[in-house]
Design a protein around this motif. Sequence first.
Motif, PDB file in Angstrom:
ATOM      1  N   GLU A  88      57.175   7.326 -30.519  1.00  0.00           N
ATOM      2  CA  GLU A  88      56.170   6.258 -30.501  1.00  0.00           C
ATOM      3  C   GLU A  88      55.614   6.055 -31.914  1.00  0.00           C
ATOM      4  O   GLU A  88      55.377   7.012 -32.655  1.00  0.00           O
ATOM      5  N   GLY A  89      55.411   4.790 -32.281  1.00  0.00           N
ATOM      6  CA  GLY A  89      54.880   4.462 -33.600  1.00  0.00           C
ATOM      7  C   GLY A  89      55.938   4.277 -34.669  1.00  0.00           C
ATOM      8  O   GLY A  89      55.610   4.010 -35.824  1.00  0.00           O
ATOM      9  N   TYR A  90      57.223   4.398 -34.302  1.00  0.00           N
ATOM     10  CA  TYR A  90      58.308   4.271 -35.273  1.00  0.00           C
ATOM     11  C   TYR A  90      58.959   2.877 -35.254  1.00  0.00           C
ATOM     12  O   TYR A  90      59.980   2.668 -35.896  1.00  0.00           O
ATOM     13  N   GLU A  91      58.347   1.930 -34.548  1.00  0.00           N
ATOM     14  CA  GLU A  91      58.968   0.622 -34.346  1.00  0.00           C
ATOM     15  C   GLU A  91      59.391  -0.064 -35.632  1.00  0.00           C
ATOM     16  O   GLU A  91      60.462  -0.683 -35.704  1.00  0.00           O
ATOM     17  N   ASP A  92      58.565   0.040 -36.671  1.00  0.00           N
ATOM     18  CA  ASP A  92      58.798  -0.717 -37.901  1.00  0.00           C
ATOM     19  C   ASP A  92      59.543   0.065 -38.977  1.00  0.00           C
ATOM     20  O   ASP A  92      59.810  -0.473 -40.059  1.00  0.00           O
ATOM     21  N   ARG A  93      59.869   1.324 -38.678  1.00  0.00           N
ATOM     22  CA  ARG A  93      60.630   2.116 -39.639  1.00  0.00           C
ATOM     23  C   ARG A  93      62.081   1.645 -39.649  1.00  0.00           C
ATOM     24  O   ARG A  93      62.552   0.980 -38.727  1.00  0.00           O
ATOM     25  N   HIS A  94      62.814   2.039 -40.697  1.00  0.00           N
ATOM     26  CA  HIS A  94      64.235   1.738 -40.766  1.00  0.00           C
ATOM     27  C   HIS A  94      65.038   3.031 -40.551  1.00  0.00           C
ATOM     28  O   HIS A  94      64.582   4.121 -40.958  1.00  0.00           O
ATOM     29  N   PRO A  95      66.194   2.960 -39.912  1.00  0.00           N
ATOM     30  CA  PRO A  95      66.946   4.169 -39.553  1.00  0.00           C
ATOM     31  C   PRO A  95      67.206   5.115 -40.717  1.00  0.00           C
ATOM     32  O   PRO A  95      67.159   6.338 -40.550  1.00  0.00           O
ATOM     33  N   MET A  96      67.479   4.565 -41.916  1.00  0.00           N
ATOM     34  CA  MET A  96      67.834   5.421 -43.036  1.00  0.00           C
ATOM     35  C   MET A  96      66.656   6.263 -43.531  1.00  0.00           C
ATOM     36  O   MET A  96      66.836   7.212 -44.295  1.00  0.00           O
ATOM     37  N   SER A  97      65.445   5.933 -43.091  1.00  0.00           N
ATOM     38  CA  SER A  97      64.268   6.718 -43.474  1.00  0.00           C
ATOM     39  C   SER A  97      63.992   7.842 -42.476  1.00  0.00           C
ATOM     40  O   SER A  97      63.040   8.605 -42.657  1.00  0.00           O
ATOM     41  N   LEU A  98      64.832   7.944 -41.448  1.00  0.00           N
ATOM     42  CA  LEU A  98      64.632   8.932 -40.401  1.00  0.00           C
ATOM     43  C   LEU A  98      65.607  10.100 -40.537  1.00  0.00           C
ATOM     44  O   LEU A  98      66.659   9.975 -41.163  1.00  0.00           O
ATOM     45  N   SER A  99      65.255  11.219 -39.935  1.00  0.00           N
ATOM     46  CA  SER A  99      66.134  12.386 -39.942  1.00  0.00           C
ATOM     47  C   SER A  99      67.309  12.148 -38.995  1.00  0.00           C
ATOM     48  O   SER A  99      67.309  11.204 -38.189  1.00  0.00           O
ATOM     49  N   GLY A 100      68.293  13.029 -39.079  1.00  0.00           N
ATOM     50  CA  GLY A 100      69.456  12.909 -38.205  1.00  0.00           C
ATOM     51  C   GLY A 100      69.078  12.980 -36.734  1.00  0.00           C
ATOM     52  O   GLY A 100      69.597  12.218 -35.911  1.00  0.00           O
ATOM     53  N   GLY A 101      68.171  13.888 -36.391  1.00  0.00           N
ATOM     54  CA  GLY A 101      67.732  14.007 -35.002  1.00  0.00           C
ATOM     55  C   GLY A 101      67.003  12.769 -34.523  1.00  0.00           C
ATOM     56  O   GLY A 101      67.175  12.337 -33.375  1.00  0.00           O
ATOM     57  N   GLN A 102      66.184  12.171 -35.411  1.00  0.00           N
ATOM     58  CA  GLN A 102      65.478  10.947 -35.044  1.00  0.00           C
ATOM     59  C   GLN A 102      66.439   9.779 -34.879  1.00  0.00           C
ATOM     60  O   GLN A 102      66.301   8.966 -33.957  1.00  0.00           O
TER      61      GLN A 102
END
Length: 357
Positions: free
Chosen positions: A126-140
């Motif tokens: 929750e709260g990750y709607e506006d993030r971009h995939p490349m800014s996330l960890s592999g698990g995310q």
Amino acid sequence: MEQAILNLEHLSKSFDGKKILDDLSIDIGKNEFVTLLGPSGCGKTTTLRMIGGFIMPDEGRVIFEGKDITALPPDKRHINTVFQKYSLFSHMSVADNIAFGLKLKKKSSAYIHDKIKYALKLVDLEGYEDRHPMSLSGGQQQRIAIARAIVNEPKVLLLDEPLGALDLKLRQDMQKELIKIKNELGITFVFVTHDQEEALTMSDRIIVMNQGLIQQIGTPVDIYNEPENAFVADFIGESNIIDGVMPKDFLVEILGIPFPCVDSGFGRNELVDVVIRPEDMEFQKPGSGMLDGRVTSILFKGVHYEMKVQAGGFEWLAHSTEAYHPGTEVGIYVKPENIQIMHKPTSAAQEVINTNE
């Protein structure tokens, strides 16, 4: 098993003249977590892609809820797939990635908004709607790929080694997440892996495959404690696999020494394969066990010590919470119920069980 949602009937497939699947039949129940387990090239991913509609079988049928869907394209099936490479769109936000399939189906903005919110809550993002995939960890990123699949409300979710790129801690966390999602949504999961620990941890049933053939189908406990052949015993956990002879019921000779066992129904003096798990090897004082041996090596594995023991001309693998250092003389004892007896293969097809790729 609950009523079957998927029936794979006599599937066969060859590539470049090599048979990858050979007359494979499986029934998969509603809300079941089924794992296809085996070494690389055994046919598990080919099976998954046939279920998803990405590959057509040479022979056989895929039946979904009683209907033949063998010739249907992937987008016409109530089945979604999560691959090891998550294939997220890097230029899109997390919300847009999740909504992609829903927009293709021309769902309303309100419907899409509610589905995104629900899916993100389910995968704890929750709260990750506006993030971009490349800014996330592999698990995310893996959770986003699952969220994108489940918003389409599939009745079956296919997962092709989706945890393979994650480190150990993330992989263990995601195993728990997948079980939680499966239980909350009531979706049938078909999971492909070559990792025995993943299969044992997550599955309701495991289908062990090798060279296009099913070796055994059963619960994790059954597969581990009652392997049906030498391949399964060797692939699922570590094992001592040795030739034996059954002179009569409830007795097996190993290295010429009689070992009481709990098996019966074998032919008199039948040659058999004997499986003894390392954790079932018990050490006693020399002369008080079934045979004597000498410890040749020891490794500390965290929860136990792993030792190799030369006894009777065979190198045994043993696990114990107590350390026995190289050179130590020991007596070896195994409880009758911990000795697994299996028939030797009697056909060319069964010989596959002895071939570990």
